[in-house]
Design a protein around this motif. Structure first.
Motif, mmCIF file in Angstrom:
data_model
loop_
_atom_site.group_PDB
_atom_site.id
_atom_site.type_symbol
_atom_site.label_atom_id
_atom_site.label_comp_id
_atom_site.label_asym_id
_atom_site.label_seq_id
_atom_site.Cartn_x
_atom_site.Cartn_y
_atom_site.Cartn_z
ATOM 1 N N ALA A 118 -48.386 3.237 10.600
ATOM 2 C CA ALA A 118 -48.230 3.270 12.055
ATOM 3 C C ALA A 118 -48.880 4.527 12.608
ATOM 4 O O ALA A 118 -49.095 5.509 11.893
ATOM 5 C CB ALA A 118 -46.753 3.224 12.429
ATOM 6 N N ASP A 119 -49.168 4.484 13.889
ATOM 7 C CA ASP A 119 -49.731 5.636 14.607
ATOM 8 C C ASP A 119 -48.556 6.442 15.173
ATOM 9 O O ASP A 119 -47.935 6.037 16.155
ATOM 10 C CB ASP A 119 -50.645 5.143 15.722
ATOM 11 C CG ASP A 119 -51.234 6.284 16.546
ATOM 12 O OD1 ASP A 119 -51.123 7.453 16.122
ATOM 13 O OD2 ASP A 119 -51.774 6.002 17.629
ATOM 14 N N ILE A 120 -48.218 7.557 14.541
ATOM 15 C CA ILE A 120 -47.060 8.368 14.940
ATOM 16 C C ILE A 120 -47.560 9.603 15.664
ATOM 17 O O ILE A 120 -48.314 10.406 15.101
ATOM 18 C CB ILE A 120 -46.211 8.758 13.725
ATOM 19 C CG1 ILE A 120 -45.777 7.499 12.970
ATOM 20 C CG2 ILE A 120 -44.995 9.572 14.146
ATOM 21 C CD1 ILE A 120 -44.994 7.770 11.694
ATOM 22 N N ARG A 121 -47.145 9.746 16.906
ATOM 23 C CA ARG A 121 -47.606 10.846 17.752
ATOM 24 C C ARG A 121 -46.428 11.719 18.154
ATOM 25 O O ARG A 121 -45.442 11.241 18.710
ATOM 26 C CB ARG A 121 -48.292 10.301 19.004
ATOM 27 C CG ARG A 121 -49.410 9.300 18.716
ATOM 28 C CD ARG A 121 -49.956 8.696 19.998
ATOM 29 N NE ARG A 121 -50.894 7.608 19.720
ATOM 30 C CZ ARG A 121 -51.474 6.869 20.665
ATOM 31 N NH1 ARG A 121 -51.197 7.100 21.955
ATOM 32 N NH2 ARG A 121 -52.300 5.904 20.325
ATOM 33 N N PHE A 122 -46.534 13.019 17.878
ATOM 34 C CA PHE A 122 -45.485 13.967 18.231
ATOM 35 C C PHE A 122 -45.879 14.750 19.490
ATOM 36 O O PHE A 122 -47.054 14.885 19.820
ATOM 37 C CB PHE A 122 -45.243 14.947 17.080
ATOM 38 C CG PHE A 122 -44.622 14.303 15.867
ATOM 39 C CD1 PHE A 122 -43.256 14.093 15.796
ATOM 40 C CD2 PHE A 122 -45.411 13.905 14.786
ATOM 41 C CE1 PHE A 122 -42.676 13.497 14.693
ATOM 42 C CE2 PHE A 122 -44.842 13.313 13.670
ATOM 43 C CZ PHE A 122 -43.466 13.108 13.628
ATOM 44 N N GLY A 123 -44.854 15.233 20.182
ATOM 45 C CA GLY A 123 -45.097 16.044 21.365
ATOM 46 C C GLY A 123 -45.563 15.251 22.569
ATOM 47 O O GLY A 123 -46.245 15.788 23.441
ATOM 48 N N VAL A 124 -45.179 13.960 22.642
ATOM 49 C CA VAL A 124 -45.593 13.117 23.766
ATOM 50 C C VAL A 124 -44.381 12.363 24.301
ATOM 51 O O VAL A 124 -43.390 12.155 23.606
ATOM 52 C CB VAL A 124 -46.692 12.110 23.358
ATOM 53 C CG1 VAL A 124 -47.954 12.828 22.930
ATOM 54 C CG2 VAL A 124 -46.202 11.204 22.235
ATOM 55 N N THR A 125 -44.470 11.947 25.548
ATOM 56 C CA THR A 125 -43.437 11.123 26.152
ATOM 57 C C THR A 125 -43.998 9.723 26.394
ATOM 58 O O THR A 125 -45.204 9.493 26.276
ATOM 59 C CB THR A 125 -42.949 11.717 27.485
ATOM 60 O OG1 THR A 125 -44.074 11.891 28.359
ATOM 61 C CG2 THR A 125 -42.279 13.069 27.260
ATOM 62 N N ALA A 126 -43.102 8.793 26.737
ATOM 63 C CA ALA A 126 -43.509 7.397 26.844
ATOM 64 C C ALA A 126 -43.257 6.855 28.228
ATOM 65 O O ALA A 126 -42.360 7.310 28.944
ATOM 66 C CB ALA A 126 -42.758 6.563 25.816
ATOM 67 N N ASP A 127 -44.041 5.853 28.592
ATOM 68 C CA ASP A 127 -43.884 5.136 29.855
ATOM 69 C C ASP A 127 -43.513 3.689 29.531
ATOM 70 O O ASP A 127 -44.302 2.968 28.912
ATOM 71 C CB ASP A 127 -45.195 5.187 30.640
ATOM 72 C CG ASP A 127 -45.099 4.456 31.979
ATOM 73 O OD1 ASP A 127 -44.024 3.905 32.283
ATOM 74 O OD2 ASP A 127 -46.106 4.450 32.712
ATOM 75 N N PRO A 128 -42.308 3.232 29.924
ATOM 76 C CA PRO A 128 -41.902 1.855 29.603
ATOM 77 C C PRO A 128 -42.817 0.777 30.171
ATOM 78 O O PRO A 128 -42.749 -0.369 29.735
ATOM 79 C CB PRO A 128 -40.503 1.764 30.219
ATOM 80 C CG PRO A 128 -40.020 3.169 30.282
ATOM 81 C CD PRO A 128 -41.240 3.985 30.565
ATOM 82 N N SER A 129 -43.676 1.144 31.121
ATOM 83 C CA SER A 129 -44.592 0.152 31.674
ATOM 84 C C SER A 129 -45.857 -0.008 30.827
ATOM 85 O O SER A 129 -46.772 -0.742 31.196
ATOM 86 C CB SER A 129 -44.991 0.542 33.103
ATOM 87 O OG SER A 129 -45.724 1.753 33.115
#
Length: 361
Positions: A118-129
């Motif tokens: 999987a592509d695991i990215r740290f230090g980021v936030t997510a947008d449910p849209s």
């Protein structure tokens, strides 16, 4: 290839990513923290949690980190000995299909299993849209995803706080526990650099305790303790976890192509245990539901219908278990002592073990 976005790189998020990736999904994991978290207290994988670890292929790596079961010494506030509960009692309680690991070790095993899938990215936030086939919020008790998707008001705060941190010192291979009116303290020593302290107590104002900070609040609540428990509080520990004890109670965990999983959806609290196991089981069963149903919304509905009774049961167990971790009075402490002492009797242990084996079949 179907795409999934998973928010949170803790136990729930990594287990979800692992199951989906192995089922052929393209998975992106977004984690707000700058790196994988380490440390944490001890978790037990029994029953459905152990089964999920087995199906996810994690047992060989977890067995290498298995802490085993240890003898527990119950002490008075001054540190003097009350009685001993042999490790055989814990073995009878959890059964043979069980693992005991540090939370950080479980997350490491999950991360090592999924990092190349999987592509695991740290230090980021997510947008449910985000444009994706499936969006999973697995970002814990204080889930920002839950607030964004469903609003606020689903967290139920209980009148307790909990603190936990690693402790340095010589290896003893034993646990020391104090249980008194309104509070419990424990120290589990599994060897060099494998010791963790745990404290929980009742308070009518958890936010005020949190505002004071972990060590001032814990030292005030447990400052009279002697022995190794008192010594642990007189150190300056690193990586202290300190939070209110809360549950998450929601009428729905999913909406369309988005779902919550783990503590973000059904936090059961430490008073029930099984939080890590339920998160892994939830991730594994989500994968099963997605394979069995053509559409994501139908899969989420079936997954939630099957899993919700277990989560509700564990939350009810937690509300009953508060008396175990924070007995209301000296009389309730005495009742707990009677029950634990009875468990040390071989005949009682045999009955408990047989009951556990039947329940896990």
């Amino acid at each position: 290839m179907k795409r999934a976005t998973v928010v949170g790189a803790g136990i729930a998020g990594l287990a979800t990513a692992l199951r989906l990736a192995r089922d052929g999904w393209s998975v992106t994991v977004l984690e707000r923290a700058p790196a994988l978290r380490t440390g944490g207290y001890v978790v037990n994988l029994v029953g459905f949690g152990y089964d999920a670890a087995d199906r996810l292929g994690l047992l060989p790596a977890l067995r290498e980190r298995d802490l085993g079961l240890i003898t527990t010494t119950l002490v008075r506030a001054d540190g003097s000995h009350k009685y001993t509960v042999p490790s055989a009692v814990a073995e009878a309680t959890v059964g043979s299909r069980a693992l005991t690991v540090f939370r950080g070790d479980l997350e490491t095993v999950l991360y090592e299993a999924v990092r190349d899938l999987a592509d695991i990215r740290f230090g980021v936030t997510a947008d449910p849209s985000t444009d994706t086939d499936l969006f999973v919020g697995a970002d814990g008790l204080h889930s920002a995803t839950r607030s964004a998707l469903f609003g606020d008001g689903f967290r139920v705060d209980l009148p307790y706080v909990v603190g936990a941190f690693p402790v340095s010192g010589p290896a003893t291979g034993e646990a020391v526990t104090y249980i008194g009116p309104g509070r419990t303290a424990g120290l589990m020593n599994f060897g060099p650099d494998r010791t963790a302290a745990f404290f929980t107590y009742r308070t009518d104002n958890p936010p005020a305790a949190l505002a004071r900070g972990a060590l001032p609040a814990l030292r005030d609540a447990f400052g009279d303790l002697g022995g190794v428990l008192g010594d642990a509080l007189r150190t300056e520990p690193r990586d202290v976890y300190f939070d209110a004890v809360s549950q998450v109670v929601m009428p729905r965990w999913s909406d369309g192509h988005a779902a919550l999983l783990g503590d973000a959806a059904w936090c059961v609290t430490l008073f029930a245990g099984h939080g890590a196991g339920l998160a892994m089981a939830g991730a594994d069963r989500l994968g099963e539901a997605l394979r069995a149903h053509a559409g994501v919304p139908d899969a989420l509905n079936a997954w939630e219908s099957a899993l919700r009774p277990e989560a509700v049961k564990r939350q009810a167990m937690a509300r009953r278990g508060m008396r175990q971790f924070a007995p209301p009075s000296d009389f309730h402490v005495w009742l707990g002592d009677v029950a634990l002492r009875a468990m040390t009797l071989p005949g009682i242990r045999t009955l408990v073990r047989k009951g556990v084996e039947r329940a896990n079949r």
